[in-house]
Motif scaffolding. Structure first.
Motif, PDB file in Angstrom:
ATOM      1  N   ARG A 670      -0.368   7.138  -3.841  1.00 39.35           N
ATOM      2  CA  ARG A 670      -1.448   6.146  -3.903  1.00 39.35           C
ATOM      3  C   ARG A 670      -0.917   4.796  -4.361  1.00 39.35           C
ATOM      4  N   ASP A 671      -0.142   4.798  -5.442  1.00 41.65           N
ATOM      5  CA  ASP A 671       0.327   3.533  -6.009  1.00 41.65           C
ATOM      6  C   ASP A 671       1.408   2.885  -5.147  1.00 41.65           C
ATOM      7  N   SER A 672       2.150   3.699  -4.413  1.00 36.88           N
ATOM      8  CA  SER A 672       3.172   3.122  -3.553  1.00 36.88           C
ATOM      9  C   SER A 672       2.543   2.415  -2.363  1.00 36.88           C
ATOM     10  N   ILE A 673       1.435   2.946  -1.852  1.00 37.90           N
ATOM     11  CA  ILE A 673       0.729   2.256  -0.768  1.00 37.90           C
ATOM     12  C   ILE A 673       0.231   0.907  -1.258  1.00 37.90           C
ATOM     13  N   THR A 674      -0.289   0.889  -2.478  1.00 38.36           N
ATOM     14  CA  THR A 674      -0.708  -0.389  -3.071  1.00 38.36           C
ATOM     15  C   THR A 674       0.470  -1.352  -3.184  1.00 38.36           C
ATOM     16  N   LEU A 675       1.628  -0.836  -3.605  1.00 37.06           N
ATOM     17  CA  LEU A 675       2.821  -1.670  -3.734  1.00 37.06           C
ATOM     18  C   LEU A 675       3.279  -2.192  -2.380  1.00 37.06           C
ATOM     19  N   TRP A 676       3.165  -1.382  -1.346  1.00 36.68           N
ATOM     20  CA  TRP A 676       3.483  -1.852   0.008  1.00 36.68           C
ATOM     21  C   TRP A 676       2.660  -3.090   0.338  1.00 36.68           C
ATOM     22  N   GLY A 677       1.368  -3.037   0.071  1.00 41.46           N
ATOM     23  CA  GLY A 677       0.498  -4.174   0.347  1.00 41.46           C
ATOM     24  C   GLY A 677       0.881  -5.404  -0.454  1.00 41.46           C
ATOM     25  N   GLU A 678       1.235  -5.191  -1.717  1.00 41.00           N
ATOM     26  CA  GLU A 678       1.644  -6.320  -2.559  1.00 41.00           C
ATOM     27  C   GLU A 678       2.916  -6.976  -2.022  1.00 41.00           C
ATOM     28  N   LEU A 679       3.865  -6.148  -1.606  1.00 35.44           N
ATOM     29  CA  LEU A 679       5.116  -6.692  -1.084  1.00 35.44           C
ATOM     30  C   LEU A 679       4.882  -7.461   0.216  1.00 35.44           C
ATOM     31  N   GLN A 680       3.995  -6.948   1.074  1.00 36.99           N
ATOM     32  CA  GLN A 680       3.704  -7.653   2.317  1.00 36.99           C
ATOM     33  C   GLN A 680       3.150  -9.044   2.025  1.00 36.99           C
ATOM     34  N   ARG A 681       2.219  -9.138   1.080  1.00 40.79           N
ATOM     35  CA  ARG A 681       1.640 -10.444   0.744  1.00 40.79           C
ATOM     36  C   ARG A 681       2.670 -11.332   0.059  1.00 40.79           C
ATOM     37  N   GLU A 682       3.415 -10.757  -0.867  1.00 41.75           N
ATOM     38  CA  GLU A 682       4.379 -11.533  -1.647  1.00 41.75           C
ATOM     39  C   GLU A 682       5.494 -12.097  -0.795  1.00 41.75           C
ATOM     40  N   LEU A 683       5.977 -11.306   0.154  1.00 39.67           N
ATOM     41  CA  LEU A 683       7.089 -11.743   0.992  1.00 39.67           C
ATOM     42  C   LEU A 683       6.632 -12.574   2.181  1.00 39.67           C
ATOM     43  N   GLY A 684       5.334 -12.612   2.428  1.00 38.81           N
ATOM     44  CA  GLY A 684       4.835 -13.378   3.558  1.00 38.81           C
ATOM     45  C   GLY A 684       5.273 -12.812   4.900  1.00 38.81           C
ATOM     46  N   ARG A 685       5.459 -11.512   4.963  1.00 34.07           N
ATOM     47  CA  ARG A 685       5.896 -10.849   6.198  1.00 34.07           C
ATOM     48  C   ARG A 685       4.778  -9.943   6.708  1.00 34.07           C
ATOM     49  N   ASP A 686       4.664  -9.866   8.010  1.00 33.83           N
ATOM     50  CA  ASP A 686       3.676  -8.971   8.603  1.00 33.83           C
ATOM     51  C   ASP A 686       4.325  -7.615   8.847  1.00 33.83           C
ATOM     52  N   PHE A 687       4.001  -6.645   8.016  1.00 31.54           N
ATOM     53  CA  PHE A 687       4.522  -5.291   8.176  1.00 31.54           C
ATOM     54  C   PHE A 687       3.651  -4.469   9.122  1.00 31.54           C
ATOM     55  N   GLU A 688       2.640  -5.114   9.750  1.00 29.68           N
ATOM     56  CA  GLU A 688       1.662  -4.399  10.573  1.00 29.68           C
ATOM     57  C   GLU A 688       1.047  -3.253   9.777  1.00 29.68           C
ATOM     58  N   MET A 689       0.794  -3.534   8.519  1.00 30.91           N
ATOM     59  CA  MET A 689       0.240  -2.523   7.614  1.00 30.91           C
ATOM     60  C   MET A 689      -1.281  -2.621   7.606  1.00 30.91           C
ATOM     61  N   LYS A 690      -1.930  -1.482   7.732  1.00 31.33           N
ATOM     62  CA  LYS A 690      -3.376  -1.422   7.640  1.00 31.33           C
ATOM     63  C   LYS A 690      -3.768  -0.175   6.862  1.00 31.33           C
ATOM     64  N   VAL A 691      -4.582  -0.369   5.851  1.00 33.53           N
ATOM     65  CA  VAL A 691      -5.157   0.771   5.137  1.00 33.53           C
ATOM     66  C   VAL A 691      -6.465   1.089   5.841  1.00 33.53           C
ATOM     67  N   THR A 692      -6.382   1.992   6.779  1.00 30.25           N
ATOM     68  CA  THR A 692      -7.499   2.302   7.679  1.00 30.25           C
ATOM     69  C   THR A 692      -8.331   3.486   7.204  1.00 30.25           C
ATOM     70  N   GLY A 693      -7.767   4.233   6.283  1.00 31.35           N
ATOM     71  CA  GLY A 693      -8.360   5.517   5.933  1.00 31.35           C
ATOM     72  C   GLY A 693      -7.757   6.622   6.766  1.00 31.35           C
ATOM     73  N   GLY A 694      -7.761   7.819   6.216  1.00 27.45           N
ATOM     74  CA  GLY A 694      -7.184   8.957   6.917  1.00 27.45           C
ATOM     75  C   GLY A 694      -8.162  10.099   7.009  1.00 27.45           C
ATOM     76  N   LEU A 695      -8.171  10.742   8.172  1.00 28.59           N
ATOM     77  CA  LEU A 695      -9.033  11.888   8.417  1.00 28.59           C
ATOM     78  C   LEU A 695      -8.202  13.139   8.629  1.00 28.59           C
ATOM     79  N   MET A 696      -8.629  14.233   8.001  1.00 33.53           N
ATOM     80  CA  MET A 696      -8.060  15.533   8.315  1.00 33.53           C
ATOM     81  C   MET A 696      -9.195  16.384   8.848  1.00 33.53           C
ATOM     82  N   VAL A 697      -9.144  16.679  10.149  1.00 26.52           N
ATOM     83  CA  VAL A 697     -10.298  17.258  10.828  1.00 26.52           C
ATOM     84  C   VAL A 697     -10.292  18.780  10.728  1.00 26.52           C
ATOM     85  N   ALA A 698     -11.509  19.336  10.772  1.00 25.88           N
ATOM     86  CA  ALA A 698     -11.708  20.792  10.670  1.00 25.88           C
ATOM     87  C   ALA A 698     -12.552  21.249  11.846  1.00 25.88           C
TER      88      ALA A 698
END
Length: 975
Positions: A670-698
């Motif tokens: 969880r915290d590493s995903i948050t850190l990914w977002g921080e690094l993308q903003r801080e470095l001014g680079r587009d990592f094509e990162m999106k926190v879209t949510g995840g589904l595990m279907v049944a």
């Protein structure tokens, strides 16, 4: 202007009515879609990635430029698809809407894929393949020939497929000889399977070969005792500005249109390039009533090189004289021949209007509507490379290492004809016959030696050598093309020379990295047209190495319908551990410009680079060593999922150790995903990162109970995860199958593009002062008084501290110090489809099956989920397995049925890591100064692992309880 002959009218019973973009068109029976449209005077009928107009280019199903939608079926090759009465053809969009009911499934999902046994499988029904098949069959072997085209004969022995073509060819000796050969092959008992694409192959540990095919009857596997690869060659013209315009095609494509279908490709035609084929095409075009504006030839005029011309005459007087007669005939027809010249650009509004050329007399602009570019042939050797046959670089081109009879470094695989090296049809037929006889002997059949054919082969090779001495391209002409920075290098992805050069200067010094950062070579044609130029820009030709200078072939070798390969497979219970490659993938003898460093990080994947970034930011003197290129192994080869919840096989009975270790890792994810977002903003680079949510279907109540237990564990760990029902699931992702009764939804999951994200971290680490060295294998590590002495393939380095971030190779690094680091390599594979309009938004997984599925920003679907890959014994890198491809695709289309409307365009594999579900972090208690930074689920955890490791190295407080991740947890198990 040469005289134009009267058009030949087709008979009413030969006419086929079709609809093209809403307009009724009358074609001739036997034509392909491309031939029919071209016959109507239209070049532009397809679209490129950026919706720009495209048309036929290669004419042989390689380039994928002429794709159209046929009766609702997407991405059909117009040059390979025959017209049928009532057929509806539409110009495609680059990202079609696949949930539209007007779009049809490409194939039915099979219950199983048929496996066919045969003595000899010949791939390619051209002169070489047919000759090999005939010789082996007459000796008593069971022989099957497969070929993509609807009729045997190959490029040289093209057969007329329409009445118009037959009339225009008349008593053509070339076509007649081909027809006779095909007839002899059939009478010898050979089975010829036409219209069938070979999309993959697998060399298995027991020496058997499986060849994967797709044809009108669906997918099939052949398991031959012997194989002859006769896949021919394709033209790879140098990229010039405007070469992607409709109306620009290869000379071979134009010849196919004319000889097979009776279609003249254009009204005012410039033919350019190198070699005698261009002269032949010019003559045939004029005879059919076409107007050739000019012939532009890179070579010097034959009469300016009398010594070479005399050698050609001595090699074969009749052929040499015939060639000279063709040149004289062109001049008599008023066709200007520009020797020692090349095209510099092709311009126009919608298509071709002008062609700029340059030669000894300077620059010249020609008026034309069609440009044919011929020559620059390269062997179609993707299959032989995929099987692991040895290859050498000869004159800058990759050629299979073969004996005279085509035997490769794998005795049961022969490569003949243009697939081995470009040499013409006569060489191909002689080599094919020798291969067929050799195969028959290996099968235990009684076959006499054929000295006559061997002598004929040598005679034809001598002629070809003399011929290409005459047609040797002048260095000045070769230097003309490809200098325009605005020229599109990668036709599939629309990547320009300017973009590639900038990346090569700033970030990429090897072909693989340049491919990842630019996407050049990632399109449908798999780099067949851009690979050489990308390598040249990357400087990759400096090393005489297949892996250094050439893009690796990937299955499928041609796009193939996803549904046709989807076969349900049993789910496996854990990662398959694999032996690691013994040798480094690349070699570099340049001494390492590093003798001493405070902290040495081993491994330039995301964990190692993140560690270096945070150490350098803290002022630490840090260097990183990588056995390959940075970001080239697992971090550059993963699917880019950001997992905040547990995968189905990380919880419950199937999980390592019951899933306890994986559950303890959840807060880090969880915290590493948050850190990914921080690094993308801080470095001014587009990592094509999106926190879209995840589904595990049944899809059952049992699945929902499993998810309920898993969600409870995740919620206790602080993960935002909940169960949702059928209606909410349908509202969130309407493209999912309606059979699912619910799902677990985690709002914190997402996706990222690892190809650019890791490069962003690498660049940031360098900017902070970290030194990063690739192609540097660590050979030995010795603990000394002041730290460690590290012996590498490029010299010795002394370091106070060592961080083991070598991923799957971490056990090997630990072993150099006598330390047991319980990390295992687990090769996994991924599959990519062609692009579509946005269809799913979340990261999708399954409660009981191995699947991760997401749609990238460019519209491609990326399909993974932990399916086992193999290890290529020749190239020393992971490779996809056919069985895993089948199983993974079955689950994907089971979850998103609309995927049945798409083609698979690429697969790849990378070495993942298998531990116990949790990372190994911190200083090893058995060796002071030696730190481990190793984790499965490594891409999600990479930044946080690096940040925590940097804090531990520097002796700072992390604010986290990291004892569960210490290597000490394995001591109890060892006891």
């Amino acid at each position: 202007m040469p005289p134009v002959s009267a058009p030949i009218q087709s008979q009413p019973d030969q006419r086929v009515d079709i609809v093209v973009d809403g307009v009724a068109v009358t074609a001739e029976r036997g034509m392909t879609i491309a031939a029919a449209i071209e016959a109507g005077g239209r070049h532009d009928f397809s679209r490129g990635l950026k919706e720009e107009p495209r048309g036929i280019f290669c004419g042989m199903g390689v380039c994928q430029d002429c794709l159209v939608t046929v009766d609702g079926r997407l991405s059909q090759r117009a040059c390979m698809t025959a017209v049928r009465p009532g057929m509806t053809i539409e110009r495609p969009g680059s990202r079609p809407v696949i949930v539209d009911d007007a779009i049809s499934d490409l194939a039915a999902v099979p219950e199983t894929i048929e496996t066919i046994q045969t003595d000899l499988l010949v791939i390619g029904a051209g002169p070489a393949g047919l000759s090999a098949a005939e010789a082996a069959a007459l000796a008593g072997a069971r022989v099957t020939v497969v070929d993509e085209r609807s009729a045997a004969g190959g490029q040289y022995f093209k057969q007329p497929l329409t009445a118009l073509a037959a009339q225009r060819l008349g008593a053509d000796e070339q076509a007649r000889s081909g027809a006779e050969l095909v007839d002899r092959v059939r009478r010898a008992g050979v089975t010829i399977v036409a219209g069938t694409t070979v999309w993959g192959a697998e060399s298995r540990a027991d020496g058997t070969i499986v060849v994967s095919c797709y044809g009108p009857a669906g997918a099939s596997y052949y398991m031959p005792k012997m194989i002859v690869i006769a896949t021919g060659a394709h033209e790879r013209p140098p990229a010039v500005a405007g070469w992607t315009r409709p109306g620009v095609m290869t000379a071979g494509a134009a010849q196919t249109l004319l000889r097979s279908y009776g279609t003249v490709a254009g009204k005012r035609i410039v033919i350019a390039g190198n070699g005698p084929l261009n002269i032949q095409v010019a003559i045939e075009t004029i005879k059919a009533g076409g107007h050739v504006v000019a012939l532009v030839e890179k070579a010097q005029a034959p009469w300016k090189q009398p010594a070479a011309a005399l050698q050609l005459l001595a090699a074969d007087k009749m052929l040499a004289v015939n060639g000279m007669r063709q040149v004289i005939a062109l001049r008599a027809a008023g066709v200007p021949i520009h020797w020692e010249s090349a095209i510099t650009s092709i311009d126009g509004q919608a298509g071709v209007e002008t062609v700029a050329i340059k030669g000894p007399s300077g620059a010249l602009t020609l008026q034309a509507d069609t440009v044919l570019i011929g020559g620059d042939f390269v062997p179609s050797n993707e299959l032989s490379r995929l099987l692991g046959c040895g290859h050498d670089i000869v004159d800058g081109k990759l050629s299979a290492i073969c004996k005279a009879d085509g035997e490769t470094t794998l005795p049961h695989v022969h490569v003949v004809g243009e697939a081995a090296s470009f040499g013409g049809a006569h060489i191909a037929m002689a080599a094919g016959r020798l291969a067929g006889l050799a195969v028959a002997r290996k099968l235990g059949l009684s076959v006499p030696r054929d000295d006559k054919t061997e002598r004929r082969l040598e005679r034809h090779r001598a002629f070809q050598k003399a011929l290409w001495a005459v047609f040797a391209a002048r260095p000045s002409a070769n230097a003309i093309a490809g200098q325009d920075d605005n020229a599109i290098i990668c036709r599939c992805e629309g990547v320009t020379a300017k973009t590639l050069k900038a990346l090569a200067t700033d970030s990429a010094d090897d072909i693989a990295t340049l491919k990842r950062l630019s996407r050049a070579g990632m399109g449908r044609c798999q780099g067949r047209y851009c690979g050489d130029a990308v390598a040249a820009i990357a400087g990759a030709r400096r090393a005489k190495s297949e892996t250094r200078g050439f893009l690796a072939p990937q299955m499928p070798l041609r796009p193939v319908p996803l549904a046709a390969l989807a076969v349900e497979k049993p789910e496996w219970g854990g990662h398959k551990r694999a032996l690691l490659p013994e040798r480094p993938p690349l070699e570099n003898s340049e001494p390492l410009p590093l003798k001493r460093v405070s902290t040495l990080v081993i491994g330039a994947g995301i964990a190692g680079l993140s560690t270096a970034l945070f150490l350098a930011r803290a002022g630490e003197d840090v260097a990183v060593l990588e056995r390959s290129f940075p970001n080239s192994l697992a971090s550059g080869g993963n699917a880019g999922s950001l997992h905040a919840q547990l995968l189905s096989f990380d919880h419950g009975a199937r999980a390592e150790g019951g899933g306890g270790a994986a559950a303890q890792t959840l807060p880090l994810q969880r915290d590493s995903i948050t850190l990914w977002g921080e690094l993308q903003r801080e470095l001014g680079r587009d990592f094509e990162m999106k926190v879209t949510g995840g589904l595990m279907v049944a899809e059952s109540d049992a699945h929902m109970r499993f998810l309920q237990e898993k969600v409870s564990v995740e919620q206790q760990a602080g993960i935002d995860c909940r169960l949702i029902g059928r209606d909410e699931l349908r509202q969130m992702e309407p493209a999912l199958s309606t059979q699912f009764v619910g799902a677990a939804f985690c709002s914190q999951e997402g996706k990222i593009n690892p190809l650019v994200a890791t490069q962003g971290i690498l660049d940031a680490a360098k900017a902070a002062g970290a030194r990063i060295f690739g192609q540097c294998e660590v050979m030995a590590i010795t603990a000394v008084a002041e730290g460690f002495e590290v012996v590498t393939s490029r010299g010795t380095v002394h370091a106070r501290r060592v961080v083991n971030a070598a991923g799957a190779f971490s056990s090997r690094i630990g072993g150099l110090l006598g330390l047991d680091v319980p990390v295992f390599g687990a090769p996994l594979q991924m599959v990519v489809t062609e692009a579509a309009a946005p269809t799913i938004s979340c990261l999708v997984a399954h409660a009981d099956r191995h699947l991760t599925l997401k749609q990238a920003a460019n519209g491609n679907f990326i399909i993974g989920g932990g399916w086992t890959a193999g290890l290529d014994p020749v190239h020393q890198h992971p490779r996809p397995l056919l069985s895993s491809i089948e199983g993974n695709l079955w689950v994907a289309q089971h979850v998103v049925p609309a995927l049945r409307k798409l083609h698979v365009i690429r697969s790849w594999a990378a070495m993942n890591i298998n531990i116990d579900g949790a990372p190994i972090l911190g200083e090893d208690p058995r060796q002071s100064g030696f730190f481990n930074a190793v984790t499965s689920n490594g891409y999600t955890l990479g930044p946080l692992v690096g940040q925590l490791t940097a804090q531990l190295v520097l002796g700072r407080e992390t604010g986290r309880a990291l004892n569960p991740f210490s290597i000490s947890r394995f001591e109890k198990g060892r006891a």
